[in-house]
Scaffold this motif. Structure first.
Motif, PDB file in Angstrom:
ATOM      1  N   GLU A 136       8.428  95.559 -73.099  1.00 20.20           N
ATOM      2  CA  GLU A 136       7.670  94.370 -72.676  1.00 20.20           C
ATOM      3  C   GLU A 136       6.679  94.730 -71.591  1.00 20.20           C
ATOM      4  O   GLU A 136       5.500  94.366 -71.660  1.00 20.20           O
ATOM      5  CB  GLU A 136       8.630  93.296 -72.155  1.00 20.20           C
ATOM      6  CG  GLU A 136       9.235  92.418 -73.215  1.00 20.20           C
ATOM      7  CD  GLU A 136       9.981  91.242 -72.595  1.00 20.20           C
ATOM      8  OE1 GLU A 136       9.869  91.052 -71.362  1.00 20.20           O
ATOM      9  OE2 GLU A 136      10.666  90.535 -73.332  1.00 20.20           O
ATOM     10  N   ARG A 147       4.945  80.722 -68.751  1.00 20.29           N
ATOM     11  CA  ARG A 147       5.513  81.110 -70.045  1.00 20.29           C
ATOM     12  C   ARG A 147       5.667  79.924 -70.976  1.00 20.29           C
ATOM     13  O   ARG A 147       5.839  80.093 -72.189  1.00 20.29           O
ATOM     14  CB  ARG A 147       6.885  81.755 -69.844  1.00 20.29           C
ATOM     15  CG  ARG A 147       6.874  83.008 -69.001  1.00 20.29           C
ATOM     16  CD  ARG A 147       8.145  83.803 -69.158  1.00 20.29           C
ATOM     17  NE  ARG A 147       9.338  83.065 -68.782  1.00 20.29           N
ATOM     18  CZ  ARG A 147      10.388  82.883 -69.571  1.00 20.29           C
ATOM     19  NH1 ARG A 147      10.375  83.358 -70.803  1.00 20.29           N
ATOM     20  NH2 ARG A 147      11.451  82.237 -69.149  1.00 20.29           N
ATOM     21  N   ARG A 175       8.990  86.002 -76.529  1.00 22.96           N
ATOM     22  CA  ARG A 175      10.407  86.346 -76.587  1.00 22.96           C
ATOM     23  C   ARG A 175      11.115  85.477 -77.614  1.00 22.96           C
ATOM     24  O   ARG A 175      10.973  84.257 -77.619  1.00 22.96           O
ATOM     25  CB  ARG A 175      11.051  86.159 -75.218  1.00 22.96           C
ATOM     26  CG  ARG A 175      10.587  87.187 -74.192  1.00 22.96           C
ATOM     27  CD  ARG A 175      11.096  86.861 -72.806  1.00 22.96           C
ATOM     28  NE  ARG A 175      10.692  87.898 -71.851  1.00 22.96           N
ATOM     29  CZ  ARG A 175      10.662  87.716 -70.547  1.00 22.96           C
ATOM     30  NH1 ARG A 175      11.014  86.551 -70.029  1.00 22.96           N
ATOM     31  NH2 ARG A 175      10.284  88.697 -69.738  1.00 22.96           N
ATOM     32  N   GLU A 179      12.886  90.573 -79.393  1.00 21.97           N
ATOM     33  CA  GLU A 179      14.162  89.907 -79.145  1.00 21.97           C
ATOM     34  C   GLU A 179      14.433  89.895 -77.643  1.00 21.97           C
ATOM     35  O   GLU A 179      14.235  90.896 -76.953  1.00 21.97           O
ATOM     36  CB  GLU A 179      15.287  90.625 -79.881  1.00 21.97           C
ATOM     37  CG  GLU A 179      16.622  89.906 -79.766  1.00 21.97           C
ATOM     38  CD  GLU A 179      17.729  90.590 -80.560  1.00 21.97           C
ATOM     39  OE1 GLU A 179      18.848  90.060 -80.598  1.00 21.97           O
ATOM     40  OE2 GLU A 179      17.460  91.671 -81.145  1.00 21.97           O
ATOM     41  N   ASP A 180      14.888  88.736 -77.150  1.00 22.96           N
ATOM     42  CA  ASP A 180      15.039  88.542 -75.718  1.00 22.96           C
ATOM     43  C   ASP A 180      16.320  89.198 -75.216  1.00 22.96           C
ATOM     44  O   ASP A 180      17.305  88.540 -74.888  1.00 22.96           O
ATOM     45  CB  ASP A 180      15.051  87.042 -75.403  1.00 22.96           C
ATOM     46  CG  ASP A 180      14.918  86.782 -73.903  1.00 22.96           C
ATOM     47  OD1 ASP A 180      14.741  87.762 -73.161  1.00 22.96           O
ATOM     48  OD2 ASP A 180      14.991  85.621 -73.491  1.00 22.96           O
ATOM     49  N   CYS A 181      16.292  90.516 -75.150  1.00 25.50           N
ATOM     50  CA  CYS A 181      17.395  91.304 -74.562  1.00 25.50           C
ATOM     51  C   CYS A 181      16.760  92.180 -73.493  1.00 25.50           C
ATOM     52  O   CYS A 181      16.492  93.356 -73.713  1.00 25.50           O
ATOM     53  CB  CYS A 181      18.096  92.154 -75.613  1.00 25.50           C
ATOM     54  SG  CYS A 181      18.863  91.214 -76.936  1.00 25.50           S
ATOM     55  N   ARG A 182      16.485  91.559 -72.326  1.00 25.26           N
ATOM     56  CA  ARG A 182      15.610  92.214 -71.358  1.00 25.26           C
ATOM     57  C   ARG A 182      16.211  93.479 -70.763  1.00 25.26           C
ATOM     58  O   ARG A 182      15.502  94.335 -70.260  1.00 25.26           O
ATOM     59  CB  ARG A 182      15.230  91.229 -70.259  1.00 25.26           C
ATOM     60  CG  ARG A 182      13.966  90.454 -70.602  1.00 25.26           C
ATOM     61  CD  ARG A 182      13.793  89.239 -69.732  1.00 25.26           C
ATOM     62  NE  ARG A 182      14.487  88.097 -70.296  1.00 25.26           N
ATOM     63  CZ  ARG A 182      14.533  86.905 -69.708  1.00 25.26           C
ATOM     64  NH1 ARG A 182      13.962  86.731 -68.555  1.00 25.26           N
ATOM     65  NH2 ARG A 182      15.171  85.906 -70.268  1.00 25.26           N
ATOM     66  N   ALA A 234       6.219  86.221 -72.531  1.00 24.45           N
ATOM     67  CA  ALA A 234       6.805  87.210 -71.616  1.00 24.45           C
ATOM     68  C   ALA A 234       5.810  87.498 -70.501  1.00 24.45           C
ATOM     69  O   ALA A 234       4.605  87.605 -70.745  1.00 24.45           O
ATOM     70  CB  ALA A 234       7.148  88.491 -72.365  1.00 24.45           C
ATOM     71  N   ALA A 289      14.716  84.290 -78.952  1.00 27.11           N
ATOM     72  CA  ALA A 289      16.130  84.221 -78.586  1.00 27.11           C
ATOM     73  C   ALA A 289      16.982  84.849 -79.678  1.00 27.11           C
ATOM     74  O   ALA A 289      16.713  84.653 -80.864  1.00 27.11           O
ATOM     75  CB  ALA A 289      16.547  82.769 -78.366  1.00 27.11           C
ATOM     76  N   ASN A 324      19.303  78.024 -72.145  1.00 28.84           N
ATOM     77  CA  ASN A 324      19.698  78.836 -71.001  1.00 28.84           C
ATOM     78  C   ASN A 324      20.700  78.041 -70.176  1.00 28.84           C
ATOM     79  O   ASN A 324      20.332  77.092 -69.470  1.00 28.84           O
ATOM     80  CB  ASN A 324      18.451  79.182 -70.177  1.00 28.84           C
ATOM     81  CG  ASN A 324      18.744  80.106 -69.010  1.00 28.84           C
ATOM     82  OD1 ASN A 324      19.771  79.999 -68.362  1.00 28.84           O
ATOM     83  ND2 ASN A 324      17.832  81.018 -68.743  1.00 28.84           N
TER      84      ASN A 324
END
Length: 338
Positions: free
Chosen positions: A52, A234, A64, A42-45, A106, A66, A267
């Motif tokens: 990652e 990417r 990743r 999950e894209d919660c960097r 990623a 969303a 985004n």
């Protein structure tokens, strides 16, 4: 005496050591499964960044997902509630449903992360300054000292000095003291913002000078593109970048009516950078201005014409960042052909 491994653990600290050990256990577990592996995260960097990085360093392939893609998977699950296993299953289902090849890869974040951090810091400073400028105008209006101050002038040295002299001549009551303090803070934040702009301009000129050569793409816009794209590799195609940026049209046809609608997802920071590029190019570049006029003559509104242009600019940015010295069709020729 401690060995090298112990020294590394001490430098990482207890929390980082636990995270590193957890990543190693996850990697060992996955390797026992055999075959080709793809990690969907999950894209919660701010949360998943360490995992990652640990996986990419060891050569693993990571995509990743969303967070919004997981909502449908959660609703369709048989088990209610929220937990790590439920979330992991939702991520896996969302990745399989969307297709691994369609999700952004990623990559390790280096200079693009530095640009994004500097941009975010500058935007925070500018936002704080804007709030202080509004408050200062309110006080100046009450003191009847700022009726002639032009809109947007309170970050210019000439007007800051002029207002400072006016306030210095007033009785130093509470309102005047507050206004002078706000004025000093605005002056400091203006200097900080301009220093950051110069630093960002140097970095982006080193990382992506080809973007700066494009009409309407200034240093801040180019830096936002580099920072938010975070590596063009990417994305397998410019279409995938456009979808992530929210500039790819969404089909909304029914029966004999064939149309597309605005994509409000993606985004939004990247979308904003493309919009700023499109608006500025439409003002300063004759070829872009002709393209927008032609689209409007075809029956599109101004915003619809800008959305078409943003899709072209997403393609252009992807190609330029993948090939710093491209042999592709120039932007003005590409716009003339569409």
């Amino acid at each position: 005496m401690k060995g090298d491994g112990a020294d590394d653990r001490d430098r990482r600290g207890p929390t980082q050591e636990v995270a590193h050990a957890g990543s190693e256990r996850a990697l060992c577990w996955a390797r026992r499964l055999g075959g080709e592996r793809v990690w969907a995260i999950e894209d919660c960097r701010h949360v998943s960044g360490r995992l990652e990085e640990a996986l990419i360093v060891t050569g693993e392939r990571v995509v990743r997902v969303a967070p919004k893609l997981m909502a449908g998977a959660r609703r369709g699950g048989r088990e209610r509630g929220k937990s790590d296993p439920i979330d992991a299953l939702a991520v896996a289902r969302a990745a399989l449903r969307e297709g691994i090849e369609t999700l952004p890869m990623a990559e390790l974040e280096g200079q693009s992360l530095e640009l994004r951090l500097l941009l975010d810091h500058r935007e925070d400073i500018v936002a704080q300054r804007s709030d202080e400028q509004r408050r200062l105008r309110w006080h100046l209006h009450a003191l009847q000292l700022g009726d002639d101050v032009p809109v947007g002038a309170l970050d210019r040295k000439v007007w800051i000095d002029r207002v400072a002299r006016r306030l210095a001549r007033q009785p130093q009551d509470a309102r005047v003291r507050i206004a002078r303090e706000l004025l000093r803070s605005i002056a400091v934040k203006t200097r900080q913002a301009r220093q950051l702009e110069r630093e960002i301009a140097v970095l982006v000129a080193d990382q992506a000078p080809q973007l700066l050569d494009q009409p309407g793409c200034g240093p801040l816009t180019a830096a936002k593109l580099v920072g938010e794209i975070a590596g063009p590799g990417r994305f397998a195609s410019d279409a995938k970048l456009a979808r992530m940026a929210g500039v790819a049209p969404i089909p909304a046809s029914s029966g004999r009516r064939d149309r597309h609608r605005l994509d409000r997802g993606g985004n939004r920071q990247l979308n904003c950078a493309l919009h700023r590029w499109a608006v500025t190019a439409g003002r300063v570049d004759p070829a872009t201005r002709d393209y927008l006029a032609r689209k409007q003559a075809e029956g599109k509104t101004r915003m619809e014409a800008l959305r078409s242009l943003k899709r072209h600019l997403a393609r252009r940015a992807w190609r330029l960042l993948n090939q710093p010295t491209p042999t592709a069709t120039p932007l003005d020729t590409a716009l003339a052909l569409t």
